[in-house]
Scaffold this active site. Structure first.
Site, PDB file in Angstrom:
ATOM      1  N   GLY A   1       0.810  -1.220   0.000  1.00  0.00           N
ATOM      2  CA  GLY A   1       0.000   0.000   0.000  1.00  0.00           C
ATOM      3  C   GLY A   1       0.841   1.268   0.000  1.00  0.00           C
ATOM      4  N   THR A   2       1.931   1.252   0.755  1.00  0.00           N
ATOM      5  CA  THR A   2       2.774   2.450   0.844  1.00  0.00           C
ATOM      6  C   THR A   2       3.339   2.811  -0.532  1.00  0.00           C
ATOM      7  OG1 THR A   2       3.344   1.943   3.128  1.00  0.00           O
ATOM      8  CG2 THR A   2       4.843   3.414   1.946  1.00  0.00           C
TER       9      THR A   2
ATOM     10  N   ASN B   1      -8.219   3.722   8.466  1.00  0.00           N
ATOM     11  CA  ASN B   1      -7.645   2.567   9.157  1.00  0.00           C
ATOM     12  C   ASN B   1      -7.879   2.574  10.659  1.00  0.00           C
ATOM     13  OD1 ASN B   1      -5.813   4.735   8.187  1.00  0.00           O
ATOM     14  ND2 ASN B   1      -4.440   3.932   9.739  1.00  0.00           N
TER      15      ASN B   1
ATOM     16  N   GLN C   1      -7.694  -0.166   3.252  1.00  0.00           N
ATOM     17  CA  GLN C   1      -8.549  -0.745   4.298  1.00  0.00           C
ATOM     18  C   GLN C   1      -9.935  -1.130   3.775  1.00  0.00           C
ATOM     19  OE1 GLN C   1      -7.662  -1.783   7.192  1.00  0.00           O
ATOM     20  NE2 GLN C   1      -5.688  -0.787   7.453  1.00  0.00           N
TER      21      GLN C   1
ATOM     22  N   SER D   1      -3.498  -3.357  -0.871  1.00  0.00           N
ATOM     23  CA  SER D   1      -2.377  -4.080  -0.279  1.00  0.00           C
ATOM     24  C   SER D   1      -2.789  -5.513   0.043  1.00  0.00           C
ATOM     25  CB  SER D   1      -1.958  -3.347   1.005  1.00  0.00           C
ATOM     26  OG  SER D   1      -0.923  -4.034   1.642  1.00  0.00           O
TER      27      SER D   1
ATOM     28  N   HIS E   1      -1.461  -7.762   2.238  1.00  0.00           N
ATOM     29  CA  HIS E   1      -1.420  -8.321   3.603  1.00  0.00           C
ATOM     30  C   HIS E   1      -2.596  -7.878   4.470  1.00  0.00           C
ATOM     31  CE1 HIS E   1       0.225  -4.969   6.211  1.00  0.00           C
ATOM     32  NE2 HIS E   1       0.591  -4.499   5.039  1.00  0.00           N
TER      33      HIS E   1
ATOM     34  N   THR F   1      12.095  -6.916 -11.195  1.00  0.00           N
ATOM     35  CA  THR F   1      11.587  -8.284 -11.299  1.00  0.00           C
ATOM     36  C   THR F   1      10.454  -8.500 -10.301  1.00  0.00           C
ATOM     37  OG1 THR F   1      13.751  -9.039 -12.017  1.00  0.00           O
ATOM     38  CG2 THR F   1      12.264 -10.721 -11.132  1.00  0.00           C
TER      39      THR F   1
ATOM     40  N   CYS G   1       3.883   6.570  20.517  1.00  0.00           N
ATOM     41  CA  CYS G   1       4.986   7.228  21.194  1.00  0.00           C
ATOM     42  C   CYS G   1       5.847   7.895  20.137  1.00  0.00           C
ATOM     43  CB  CYS G   1       5.790   6.172  21.947  1.00  0.00           C
ATOM     44  SG  CYS G   1       6.929   6.881  23.092  1.00  0.00           S
TER      45      CYS G   1
HETATM   46  N1  PLP Z   1      -2.975   3.014   3.645  1.00  0.00           N
HETATM   47  C1  PLP Z   1      -3.733   2.607   4.672  1.00  0.00           C
HETATM   48  C2  PLP Z   1      -5.095   3.207   4.855  1.00  0.00           C
HETATM   49  C3  PLP Z   1      -3.271   1.648   5.563  1.00  0.00           C
HETATM   50  O1  PLP Z   1      -4.021   1.257   6.587  1.00  0.00           O
HETATM   51  C4  PLP Z   1      -1.967   1.111   5.353  1.00  0.00           C
HETATM   52  C5  PLP Z   1      -1.399   0.133   6.314  1.00  0.00           C
HETATM   53  O2  PLP Z   1      -1.671   0.176   7.489  1.00  0.00           O
HETATM   54  C6  PLP Z   1      -1.216   1.559   4.259  1.00  0.00           C
HETATM   55  C7  PLP Z   1      -1.752   2.509   3.432  1.00  0.00           C
HETATM   56  C8  PLP Z   1       0.149   1.029   3.990  1.00  0.00           C
HETATM   57  O3  PLP Z   1       0.075  -0.255   3.423  1.00  0.00           O
HETATM   58  P1  PLP Z   1       1.319  -1.268   3.471  1.00  0.00           P
HETATM   59  O4  PLP Z   1       1.435  -1.746   4.877  1.00  0.00           O
HETATM   60  O5  PLP Z   1       0.938  -2.356   2.513  1.00  0.00           O
HETATM   61  O6  PLP Z   1       2.510  -0.510   2.993  1.00  0.00           O
END
Ligand code: PLP
Length: 386
Positions: free
Chosen positions: A71-72, A151, A179, A199, A201, A237, A325
């Site tokens: 996702g990132t 999230n 999410q 994403s 996972h 790859t 934190c």
């Molecule tokens: N965007 C949202 C709303 C998320 O909840 C998350 C992960 O917690 C991400 C992006 C990032 O995804 P990833 O963990 O696959 O990089």
């Protein structure tokens, strides 16, 4: 000790079918999908199959799915890719205050590169007002990036309405759907998005795979340069085993979606009712708003979220808090702050997120343990009066 996992918005356990499908691609099917021989063809066919499953879950066409690492990366590619390819037209981006750090951090970085960012506020339920999106659009606006579902508190944004506004204004529209995927129906065409991040996972697939939906004819400068992988959108790859697992997870998510929405929604509602009845002075964030069926964000008056989390962990129950934190001091989350919680209120928050492996027994275990833990922590607070 029996462990109860109620932190599915952080990550989810792999489904056995996912592990089984990945196995050959960690052993005998090790080919590089770019190779033209037998081994390469096996890998390419597996990626194409996974692409079809992810496309189906999103209501997209196969060529519109770009596999990335998660996702990132999808958020980064969407925002940086549009910014880099449209900078000559304008340098203004609209987003919200409650986005994930993958979006907020990317926007912050672009601010340092002479982009202007408008971060829209949200109401007490975490909802973005589409009228405010419309009013924020300027002649130099190139991108709107508003998440589909939050999230922390689970609020679902009016993406279709924002999509229509973006369309009318001729502005590119990205939504972070990390999410939302697998928890509510997603149809990228109906939503009116040009870009949509997902994403693996978070839907019982492996870490290390994700995808960006890129609608046809959307300009997107790649972030990674190199080979012509993923139709020149993402060099490198492909992570074949993870992509294969993502594909299977996407297929199962689609098959189970309708049933799981009802099952998890019922479990979550029952859990909130029981907790509200057994624990005085708690409230549920965004309870009346459109919300993900698996997510519950609970404010516990006069009990620290970290203390609750650690006490629950000692009982084998995993949840998360809405505070973190940072630089040695506790900070309430930006999401809770944006919905109007004071720092003191924000410290007493818990996020409970259910998933496909969650059972009624898991929720019962939490409902049995949490009231006593809250009572013990409150007894230590000089300010709590019962
Ligand atoms: N965007 C949202 C709303 C998320 O909840 C998350 C992960 O917690 C991400 C992006 C990032 O995804 P990833 O963990 O696959 O990089």
């Amino acid at each position: 000790m029996k462990h109860v996992y109620l932190d599915n918005n952080a990550t989810t356990p792999l489904r056995p079918e996912v592990v089984e499908a990945m196995q050959p691609f960690l052993t005998e099917d090790f080919g590089n999908a770019s190779s033209i021989h037998y081994f390469g063809q096996r890998a390419k066919a597996a990626i194409d199959d996974a692409r079809g499953q992810v496309a189906r879950l999103l209501g997209a066409d196969l060529p519109e799915i770009v596999f990335v690492s998660g996702g990132t990366e999808a958020d980064n590619l969407a925002i940086r890719g549009i910014a880099a390819s449209t900078a000559s037209r304008g340098r203004h981006i609209i987003t919200s205050q409650i986005e994930h750090s993958a979006v907020l951090g990317t926007c912050k970085d672009l601010e340092g590169q002479e982009f202007e960012i408008t971060r829209l506020p949200v109401d007490r339920d975490g909802l973005v007002d589409p009228c405010q999106v419309r009013n924020a659009i300027r002649p130099d606006t190139v991108l709107i990036s508003i998440m589909h579902a939050n999230n922390e508190i689970g609020t679902i944004q009016p993406i279709e309405e924002i999509g229509r506004i973006a369309q009318e204004a001729g502005v590119w529209f990205h939504s972070d759907g990390v999410q939302a995927l697998g928890k509510i129906p997603v149809d990228v065409r109906a939503l009116g998005v040009h870009l949509y991040s997902v994403s693996s996972h978070k839907i019982h697939g492996p870490k290390g795979a994700g995808a960006l939906y890129v609608r046809r004819a959307t300009p997107l400068k790649p972030m990674l340069t190199g080979g012509g992988h993923e139709r020149n959108r993402r060099a490198g790859t492909e992570n074949v085993p993870a992509i294969v697992g993502f594909g299977v997870a996407a297929r199962i998510a689609r098959e189970h979606l309708a049933g799981e929405m009802v099952r998890l929604g019922d479990l979550r509602d029952r859990m909130e009712e029981v907790l509200s009845a057994r624990i005085p002075d708690i409230s549920v964030n965004a309870r009346g708003a459109p919300r993900l069926p698996n997510t519950s964000s609970i404010m516990v008056d006069h009990a620290e979220g970290e203390g609750l989390l650690i006490s629950l962990d000692l009982k084998g129950i995993a949840v998360s808090t809405g505070s973190a934190c940072s630089s040695g001091s506790m900070e309430p989350s930006h999401v809770l702050t944006a919905i109007g919680k004071t720092p003191d209120e924000g410290f007493g928050s818990l996020r409970i997120s259910l998933g496909s492996m969650t059972t009624a027994e898991d929720v019962d275990t939490l409902a049995q343990e949490l009231p006593g833990i809250v009572e013990r922590l409150r007894a230590l607070s000089p300010h709590y009066k019962n």
